[in-house]
Design an enzyme around this catalytic site. Structure first.
Site, PDB file in Angstrom:
ATOM      1  N   THR A   1      -1.381  -0.832  -4.362  1.00  0.00           N
ATOM      2  CA  THR A   1      -2.315   0.292  -4.518  1.00  0.00           C
ATOM      3  C   THR A   1      -1.714   1.527  -3.875  1.00  0.00           C
ATOM      4  O   THR A   1      -0.915   1.435  -2.941  1.00  0.00           O
ATOM      5  CB  THR A   1      -3.661   0.004  -3.831  1.00  0.00           C
ATOM      6  OG1 THR A   1      -3.454  -0.094  -2.410  1.00  0.00           O
ATOM      7  CG2 THR A   1      -4.285  -1.280  -4.348  1.00  0.00           C
TER       8      THR A   1
ATOM      9  N   GLU B   1       0.840  -1.197   0.000  1.00  0.00           N
ATOM     10  CA  GLU B   1       0.000   0.000   0.000  1.00  0.00           C
ATOM     11  C   GLU B   1       0.871   1.242   0.000  1.00  0.00           C
ATOM     12  O   GLU B   1       1.757   1.380   0.846  1.00  0.00           O
ATOM     13  CB  GLU B   1      -0.892   0.039   1.250  1.00  0.00           C
ATOM     14  CG  GLU B   1      -1.993  -0.974   1.281  1.00  0.00           C
ATOM     15  CD  GLU B   1      -2.924  -0.757   2.471  1.00  0.00           C
ATOM     16  OE1 GLU B   1      -4.077  -1.164   2.386  1.00  0.00           O
ATOM     17  OE2 GLU B   1      -2.481  -0.182   3.493  1.00  0.00           O
ATOM     18  N   CYS B   2       0.626   2.148  -0.917  1.00  0.00           N
ATOM     19  CA  CYS B   2       1.289   3.443  -0.987  1.00  0.00           C
ATOM     20  C   CYS B   2       2.811   3.277  -0.909  1.00  0.00           C
ATOM     21  O   CYS B   2       3.439   2.851  -1.863  1.00  0.00           O
ATOM     22  CB  CYS B   2       0.749   4.376   0.085  1.00  0.00           C
ATOM     23  SG  CYS B   2       1.064   6.128  -0.264  1.00  0.00           S
ATOM     24  N   GLY B   3       3.434   3.574   0.226  1.00  0.00           N
ATOM     25  CA  GLY B   3       4.871   3.403   0.335  1.00  0.00           C
ATOM     26  C   GLY B   3       5.305   1.977   0.077  1.00  0.00           C
ATOM     27  O   GLY B   3       6.347   1.723  -0.528  1.00  0.00           O
TER      28      GLY B   3
END
Length: 438
Positions: free
Chosen positions: A427, A327-329
């Site tokens: 994501t 997720e993200c990072g």
């Protein structure tokens, strides 16, 4: 049903000092022998760790846009056994999004009204005196059925300033629950996503103890406790189930942004959580069914991640037969490369083709609704997920198949669709919930 009276600490806008008030209040009430259950209204994954440090209890997010009635009930039921609930609002009291979500627009006022928690409005009165009462009165009257406890005046410059501000509140009929003198040492350290992480604070315990002492000196804790109200708590219901039985989760200064209700649900369902540190060049447990890389600050540690060969080899070995999700990072760390703000390119895991850059920062913020095109860590294709995106990175390359059709809170499609390559997915949004069906 169990009673759990509470209060919601909010403000007209960000930057008024509500977080320091929240932490000081949590610690002071805990020191007084109360079992205090903290909550955070809205999509924030940093503040709950500070709340836990101050109160000794896990803090949970309540989100009217992203959470359906079932999850809302499951989260609020975590207050069972508490003497008082204290929630911290996000942004300004009435700030939300334009289009209704699973229950509402995502504002802190909706949370307070739904729970029956009176609002304590923290007002920065620097640069004004009686005029602050007009602001407070407007906030009280904007939603007439919203319970309202009173105000805490913050950053008061002098006894004369306090006297004038109190006069205004008396005229408006608003209780003053506290008056905080201006002090420059009360600000928590911040960086581009808001506060630094709790684990990074150089002396968090001393800071929180100081906030509690400060509040005891300048806030009427007896009046605040007396103002707490709330609707009865619902019966306990299950939190989200784990996406696998054995979950290896990255957990260090680069990867820490996971919503507490998800982790609590995984634990409660009997999942085995296996933490490891990419920054320490640790590999995920080879017995794990799933590797999960949360969001965080990989851009601040890109050099160390680029040299973490054992971590990278462990990820690749796992991805040959079992799923990996970021997720993200964590998504960026699964990609081909990350370019830092100085323009230096750092090699990442290479399990996805994603290349991201902080050299030319672009702000991405908002709720996300994603309909999966393929399976993702415990969710089947076609599942509608709700989450939140908050980062400054720019996508330079995204060659893999899109994971989902993603839109913002108003239904406008966004280009950050996530990626899929074999069993590896990622994501930019942080998962909060799957949409509930009737």
């Amino acid at each position: 049903m169990t009673e759990a009276p509470g209060l919601l600490i909010s403000a007209p806008s960000s930057g008024t000092g509500k977080t320091t008030v929240m932490l000081g209040l949590l610690r002071a009430l805990t020191e007084d022998g109360l079992r205090v259950q903290p909550f955070k209204s809205g999509p924030d994954y940093i503040d709950p760790a500070f709340h836990r440090a101050a109160s000794g209890r896990h803090s949970f997010n309540l989100d009217g846009w992203a959470m359906g009635p079932g999850l809302w009930q499951a989260v609020t039921a975590q207050a069972k056994g508490a003497d008082i609930c204290v929630a911290e609002g996000s942004m300004g009291l009435y700030d939300g999004v334009a289009t209704r979500g699973q229950q509402g627009f995502g504002s802190s006022a909706e949370t307070a009204r739904a729970m029956g928690w009176p609002v304590v409005l923290v007002l920065d009165v620097s640069g004004q005196a009686q005029s602050a009462a007009a602001t407070a009165l407007g906030f009280k009257q904007y939603m007439p059925d919203l319970p309202f406890a009173g105000v805490i005046l913050n950053r008061v410059a002098s006894p004369r300033h306090e006297r004038l501000a109190r006069l205004g509140m008396e005229r408006a009929g608003l209780p003053v629950l506290g008056v905080l003198p201006r002090r420059g040492d009360l600000a928590l350290p911040e960086r581009h996503l808001g506060l630094i992480q709790a684990v990074e604070h150089p002396d968090l315990e001393a800071a929180i103890a100081g906030y509690a002492t400060f509040l005891r000196e300048h806030v009427d804790l007896t009046a605040i406790r007396a103002a707490a109200r709330g609707h009865p708590l619902p019966a306990a219901s299950p939190l989200p189930r784990p996406p696998a039985q054995r979950i290896a989760i990255a957990r260090d200064a680069a990867f820490s942004f996971t919503y507490p209700h998800l982790l609590e649900g995984w634990h409660a369902a009997g999942a085995e959580i296996l933490p490891f540190s990419p920054l320490a060049d640790e590999t995920p447990d080879p017995k794990a069914d799933l590797v999960w890389l949360p969001g965080g600050y990989p851009e601040l540690h890109a050099g160390r991640l680029a040299s973490a060969e054992h971590f990278r080899e462990g990820l690749r070995a796992h991805a040959q037969t079992r799923p990996v999700h970021g997720e993200c990072g964590g998504y960026m760390a699964l990609g081909e490369a990350l370019i830092d703000k100085e323009g230096t390119r750092h090699r990442m895991a290479g399990l996805l083709g994603l290349v991201t850059s902080y050299e030319k920062r672009r702000f991405h913020l908002g709720y996300r609704r994603a309909v999966l095109k393929a399976p993702m860590a415990g969710h089947a294709p076609g599942t509608a997920l709700r989450g939140h995106e908050f980062h400054y990175s720019t996508i330079l390359e995204q060659p893999d198949a899109p994971l989902a059709a993603v839109a913002d809170a108003d239904g406008t499609p966004v280009p950050e669709t996530g990626s899929l390559r074999g069993p590896v997915s990622g994501t930019f949004f942080h998962l909060i919930s799957a949409e509930e069906t009737a």
